[in-house]
Write a protein that holds these residues in place. Structure first.
Motif: not given
Length: 324
Positions: A103-105, A120-121, A124, A147, A149, A259-261, A290
């Motif tokens: 996840y990106t976050g 923003d996604e 990130q 995402n 999150t 953001k947790y894409n 999602n």
């Protein structure tokens, strides 16, 4: 795939990670054949070890990779269900895992040590992609729209009784009536900088007043729905139990949670040597919204199905592979 098999896989995965040596992993639990994904000559017979963390969504994502690359002709090895983000990350850095969804976050905050997330996604994703390649030789690609999150939730009853709608409302309730704001948090959320410690700072939550219980992540959902052990709880926003238990998300009105894409992560040398992996996986990532991943999670956590079965059935239904 039996529960006993999954327990053995977990023990094996943890043993391999602890050994810090290049290992082969286990066999892919279900067989698939080509369909929309065709054999890729450059991947034929290439040994690729796939990893994941030890929760439902991550296991599903890991199996999606395994089935896709198996259909493409790779010799895929299974190292899903490893405990904790840092263990999976270390396994990738040490070459035990070739590819995983992350996840990106998590990458930006936990692995790279940043405190402020991009708003923003896309921003990130690009930030973690560029920094992680430069600093650690890791390649991020094929970002999905899903995402996952972090969030706080409450039951519909708690929402009616407290009038809480936002995280600022929750912080105010902690100050005025701590018992009414009793909170259950998962073990990882409690310690992560993008979890409760950062949340408390951003929203000025009185940590001396908050009535917080640290529990296993799986316990949070039902306990919050029952509104007895806790009135609020920390969750993953794409968990399938949220709609099943009629849990209500609190609005992050100060934009704290990153953001947790989900995106595909590989060592850069592996990604450069095998660019076909990203080519095979990109169409799959694009379909992981999602709504899609929440439904797949629901089938496991509510209906009691096995993650491998759910992942393969979705891949078959979407036309990517055939079942064998």
């Amino acid at each position: 795939m039996s529960l006993a098999w999954r327990a053995c896989a977990l023990v094996l995965g943890l043993t391999l990670v602890a050994a810090c040596g290049l290992q082969s992993g286990g066999v892919v639990p279900l067989r698939v054949g080509p369909a929309g994904i065709q054999r890729v000559p450059e991947l034929e017979g290439v040994r690729i070890t796939v990893g994941s963390k030890d929760f439902t969504e991550q296991n599903i994502l890991g199996y999606l990779i395994e089935f896709a690359l198996s259909a493409a002709g790779a010799d895929v090895r299974d190292m899903t269900n490893i405990q904790g983000s840092n263990s999976v990350r270390d396994a990738q850095l040490h070459g035990q895992i070739d590819v995983a969804y992350d996840y990106t976050g998590t990458g930006w905050i936990n692995y790279l040590g940043n405190e402020t997330a991009a708003p923003d996604e896309i921003g990130q994703f690009e930030a973690v992609r560029d920094a992680d390649r430069t600093e650690h030789g890791m390649a991020w690609t094929a970002m999905a729209p899903m995402n996952n999150t972090y969030a706080l939730v409450m039951s519909a009853r708690t929402a009616r009784e407290t009038g809480v709608r936002t995280l600022s409302d929750f912080a105010a309730l902690v100050g005025s009536d701590p018992a009414a704001a009793a909170l259950c948090v998962g073990t990882e959320f409690n310690a992560r900088p993008d979890g409760f410690p950062g949340l408390a700072r951003r929203y000025a939550i009185d940590t001396t007043a908050v009535r917080k219980q640290i529990v296993q992540d799986a316990v949070v959902y039902q306990a919050t729905a029952d509104s007895k052990q806790c009135r609020f709880g920390s969750v993953a926003a794409t968990d399938g139990r949220l709609p099943a238990l009629n849990l209500v998300l609190l609005q992050d009105d100060r934009g704290f949670f990153p953001k947790y894409n989900a995106a595909l992560v590989m060592r850069a040398d592996f990604a450069d040597e095998h660019p076909q992996v990203a080519t095979v996986m990109s169409p799959i990532s694009r379909r992981l919204t999602n709504d899609t991943i929440t439904e797949l999670n629901r089938q496991v956590d509510v209906d009691g199905r096995e993650p491998a079965d759910v992942a393969r059935d979705w891949m078959v239904a979407e036309g990517f592979v055939t079942a064998r």
